[in-house]
Design a protein around this motif. Structure first.
Motif, PDB file in Angstrom:
ATOM      1  N   ALA A   1     -65.157  89.158 -86.892  1.00 11.34           N
ATOM      2  CA  ALA A   1     -64.212  88.137 -87.351  1.00 11.34           C
ATOM      3  C   ALA A   1     -63.017  88.053 -86.411  1.00 11.34           C
ATOM      4  O   ALA A   1     -62.582  86.953 -86.016  1.00 11.34           O
ATOM      5  N   LEU A   2     -62.456  89.196 -86.044  1.00  6.33           N
ATOM      6  CA  LEU A   2     -61.310  89.217 -85.125  1.00  6.33           C
ATOM      7  C   LEU A   2     -61.686  88.660 -83.759  1.00  6.33           C
ATOM      8  O   LEU A   2     -60.964  87.838 -83.178  1.00  6.33           O
ATOM      9  N   ALA A   3     -62.835  89.109 -83.238  1.00  7.72           N
ATOM     10  CA  ALA A   3     -63.261  88.648 -81.924  1.00  7.72           C
ATOM     11  C   ALA A   3     -63.550  87.144 -81.934  1.00  7.72           C
ATOM     12  O   ALA A   3     -63.157  86.406 -81.013  1.00  7.72           O
ATOM     13  N   GLY A   4     -64.233  86.669 -82.982  1.00  6.27           N
ATOM     14  CA  GLY A   4     -64.541  85.238 -83.062  1.00  6.27           C
ATOM     15  C   GLY A   4     -63.289  84.391 -83.164  1.00  6.27           C
ATOM     16  O   GLY A   4     -63.189  83.314 -82.535  1.00  6.27           O
ATOM     17  N   THR A   5     -62.304  84.848 -83.941  1.00  4.98           N
ATOM     18  CA  THR A   5     -61.046  84.108 -84.054  1.00  4.98           C
ATOM     19  C   THR A   5     -60.360  84.007 -82.701  1.00  4.98           C
ATOM     20  O   THR A   5     -59.856  82.954 -82.309  1.00  4.98           O
ATOM     21  N   GLY A   6     -60.342  85.130 -81.978  1.00  7.09           N
ATOM     22  CA  GLY A   6     -59.706  85.125 -80.659  1.00  7.09           C
ATOM     23  C   GLY A   6     -60.393  84.192 -79.679  1.00  7.09           C
ATOM     24  O   GLY A   6     -59.734  83.423 -78.966  1.00  7.09           O
ATOM     25  N   VAL A   7     -61.710  84.233 -79.652  1.00  9.86           N
ATOM     26  CA  VAL A   7     -62.451  83.369 -78.715  1.00  9.86           C
ATOM     27  C   VAL A   7     -62.244  81.894 -79.064  1.00  9.86           C
ATOM     28  O   VAL A   7     -62.026  81.048 -78.176  1.00  9.86           O
ATOM     29  N   ALA A   8     -62.291  81.557 -80.355  1.00 11.69           N
ATOM     30  CA  ALA A   8     -62.124  80.160 -80.765  1.00 11.69           C
ATOM     31  C   ALA A   8     -60.725  79.645 -80.442  1.00 11.69           C
ATOM     32  O   ALA A   8     -60.559  78.508 -79.972  1.00 11.69           O
ATOM     33  N   LEU A   9     -59.691  80.464 -80.676  1.00 10.14           N
ATOM     34  CA  LEU A   9     -58.333  80.032 -80.350  1.00 10.14           C
ATOM     35  C   LEU A   9     -58.149  79.906 -78.841  1.00 10.14           C
ATOM     36  O   LEU A   9     -57.436  78.992 -78.369  1.00 10.14           O
ATOM     37  N   ALA A  10     -58.764  80.792 -78.093  1.00 12.15           N
ATOM     38  CA  ALA A  10     -58.677  80.680 -76.633  1.00 12.15           C
ATOM     39  C   ALA A  10     -59.295  79.370 -76.160  1.00 12.15           C
ATOM     40  O   ALA A  10     -58.752  78.695 -75.275  1.00 12.15           O
ATOM     41  N   GLY A  11     -60.417  78.992 -76.764  1.00 12.96           N
ATOM     42  CA  GLY A  11     -61.016  77.703 -76.418  1.00 12.96           C
ATOM     43  C   GLY A  11     -60.137  76.536 -76.820  1.00 12.96           C
ATOM     44  O   GLY A  11     -60.000  75.556 -76.067  1.00 12.96           O
ATOM     45  N   ALA A  12     -59.498  76.636 -77.999  1.00 14.87           N
ATOM     46  CA  ALA A  12     -58.626  75.558 -78.472  1.00 14.87           C
ATOM     47  C   ALA A  12     -57.431  75.362 -77.561  1.00 14.87           C
ATOM     48  O   ALA A  12     -56.897  74.245 -77.447  1.00 14.87           O
ATOM     49  N   ALA A  13     -56.991  76.417 -76.890  1.00 14.81           N
ATOM     50  CA  ALA A  13     -55.821  76.313 -76.011  1.00 14.81           C
ATOM     51  C   ALA A  13     -56.053  75.328 -74.871  1.00 14.81           C
ATOM     52  O   ALA A  13     -55.096  74.763 -74.325  1.00 14.81           O
ATOM     53  N   PHE A  14     -57.309  75.113 -74.514  1.00 12.02           N
ATOM     54  CA  PHE A  14     -57.618  74.200 -73.400  1.00 12.02           C
ATOM     55  C   PHE A  14     -58.058  72.826 -73.892  1.00 12.02           C
ATOM     56  O   PHE A  14     -58.570  72.018 -73.109  1.00 12.02           O
ATOM     57  N   ALA A  15     -57.860  72.535 -75.173  1.00 10.91           N
ATOM     58  CA  ALA A  15     -58.273  71.244 -75.726  1.00 10.91           C
ATOM     59  C   ALA A  15     -57.461  70.108 -75.092  1.00 10.91           C
ATOM     60  O   ALA A  15     -56.241  70.215 -74.941  1.00 10.91           O
TER      61      ALA A  15
END
Length: 419
Positions: free
Chosen positions: A297-311
């Motif tokens: 859960a922690l890792a998935g949240t981090g990866v998804a937010l990192a992707g959102a940063a480049f939206a």
């Protein structure tokens, strides 16, 4: 450790009443922040004043948590204690609705501090009751998933309801709505089943005193599973606490000023979907190991937010925030299962209230830190929050159980603290 006995009652009906109480209480808790700021802005024209009151509301959590947890374990009439805590929380909300912007600031802050001291019982304190309402096994795992969903549902609905009432009328009635929800929680809490200390037999030895104030903190440190999840979630919540302000800055950067609420709503809806999904999976198959679930859960949240940063646009960012929320939703379920499964019975409530208090304090620290760093590019702030989630997952791996001491040995050493 003192022996506990449970009263009778139908498990399913009792847990249904618990969910009603928990959802009503957490609806009130989740709405207080925005309602206080809106009411302060309307009456004084100064949003900073509302922020100070909100800080006074949140600050006592980590200090009140061990006291509240120890008191809940010691009192002879736990029903009265839990209902009284919810009533105190509700009274503080109602009093602030009347006094904010009208009474002297020290009086308002004192009321906020008093209400904040009841906060640990609204969050972790209530969650600690689930273990006594539902027998151990898949049913309890499912119950914790439903309990986690009350937090996420409240996070979605409370700010929206407060904003709607404030927009159509004023923030005063919005505070009244929250007070009413708190009162409903207190009423529902009167119908729940509570653990009660066994009374000694006539002529027998007196029951030992409840655990001391430090026993819950010792459990969080000595039980490896508890140490790992507490350290990881506390670190993660530094980032979660910064997410609201960061979403406002990020939405502005994407050309949609004032749309930060869209990103946070997407995150909250995703978290609700994630927690409900785990509840559904627990109903049809063996649940995931909670430690593994927490790390993913922690890792998935981090990866998804990192992707959102480049939206490149707000809609794409909202999708990224929603995915991050879906990943974050199961984290609370895993956390509750670990606390219930590994906390020694005598300090279970302390463990729940302390864990919740540490997370609230960490979130407050994150909000303060992002205020100091508000001049940085929003994408960098989102990436920093993502990094904290990934660091939290790594911390959980590094502190995970099995290194120095087993949970059973820790429980044995904690027995010395029960007196």
């Amino acid at each position: 450790m003192k022996t506990l006995r449970m009263g009778g009652g139908d498990t399913e009906a009792g847990f249904g009443r618990y969910l009603a109480a928990a959802l009503a209480a957490r609806f009130a808790s989740e709405g207080v922040g925005i309602a206080l700021v809106l009411l302060a802005l309307e009456r004084t024209g100064d949003a900073a004043y509302g922020a100070f009151v909100l800080t006074a509301w949140l600050a006592p959590n980590v200090l009140a948590a061990p006291v509240a947890g120890a008191a809940a374990a010691r009192v002879r009439r736990p029903r009265l204690f839990y209902v009284g805590s919810l009533a105190g929380f509700t009274t503080a909300v109602a009093t602030l609705a009347v006094l904010l912007g009208r009474a002297p600031t020290p009086v308002v802050l004192a009321v906020a501090v008093a209400g904040g001291c009841c906060g640990p019982m609204v969050t972790g304190g209530l969650s600690s009751l689930v273990a006594g309402l539902v027998p151990a096994g898949p049913g309890r795992d499912r119950a914790y998933a439903w309990d986690a969903s009350t937090y996420n549902a409240a996070a979605v609905t409370a700010p929206a309801a407060v904003s709607l009432v404030a927009a159509t009328g004023s923030p005063g009635p919005a505070m009244g709505l929250l007070a009413g929800s708190g009162a409903l929680a207190a009423v529902c809490a009167t119908t729940l089943r509570y653990a009660r200390p066994e009374r000694p037999e006539p002529g027998g030895a007196a029951a030992p005193a409840g655990p001391g104030l430090g026993a819950g903190l010792v459990a969080l440190w000595r039980v490896p599973e508890l140490r790992a999840i507490t350290g990881a979630t506390t670190l993660a919540f530094v980032g979660i606490g910064a997410l609201t302000t960061t979403s406002v800055l990020f939405a502005t950067e994407l050309g949609s000023p004032g749309a930060g609420g869209v990103l946070m709503t997407a995150f909250a809806l995703g978290a609700l979907a994630g927690s409900l999904g785990i509840a559904r999976l627990s109903a049809v198959r063996s649940p995931f190991a909670p430690g593994l679930l927490a790390r993913w859960a922690l890792a998935g949240t981090g990866v998804a937010l990192a992707g959102a940063a480049f939206a490149p646009s707000l809609p794409v960012a909202a999708v990224g925030f929603a995915v991050a929320g879906v990943c974050d939703g199961p984290l609370l379920t895993a956390t509750l299962r670990i606390r219930a499964g590994y906390a020694p019975e005598a300090v279970r409530t302390q463990v729940f209230t302390l864990g919740a208090g540490l997370k609230v304090t960490a979130a407050s620290a994150g909000a303060a830190l992002v205020g100091l760093a508000a001049g940085a590019p929003p994408q960098v702030l989102v990436l920093a929050i993502a990094g904290l989630q990934l660091a939290a997952a790594a911390l959980h791996v590094s502190v995970r159980p099995g290194a120095a001491r087993t949970a059973g040995a820790a429980r044995s050493s904690l027995s010395d603290l029960a007196g």
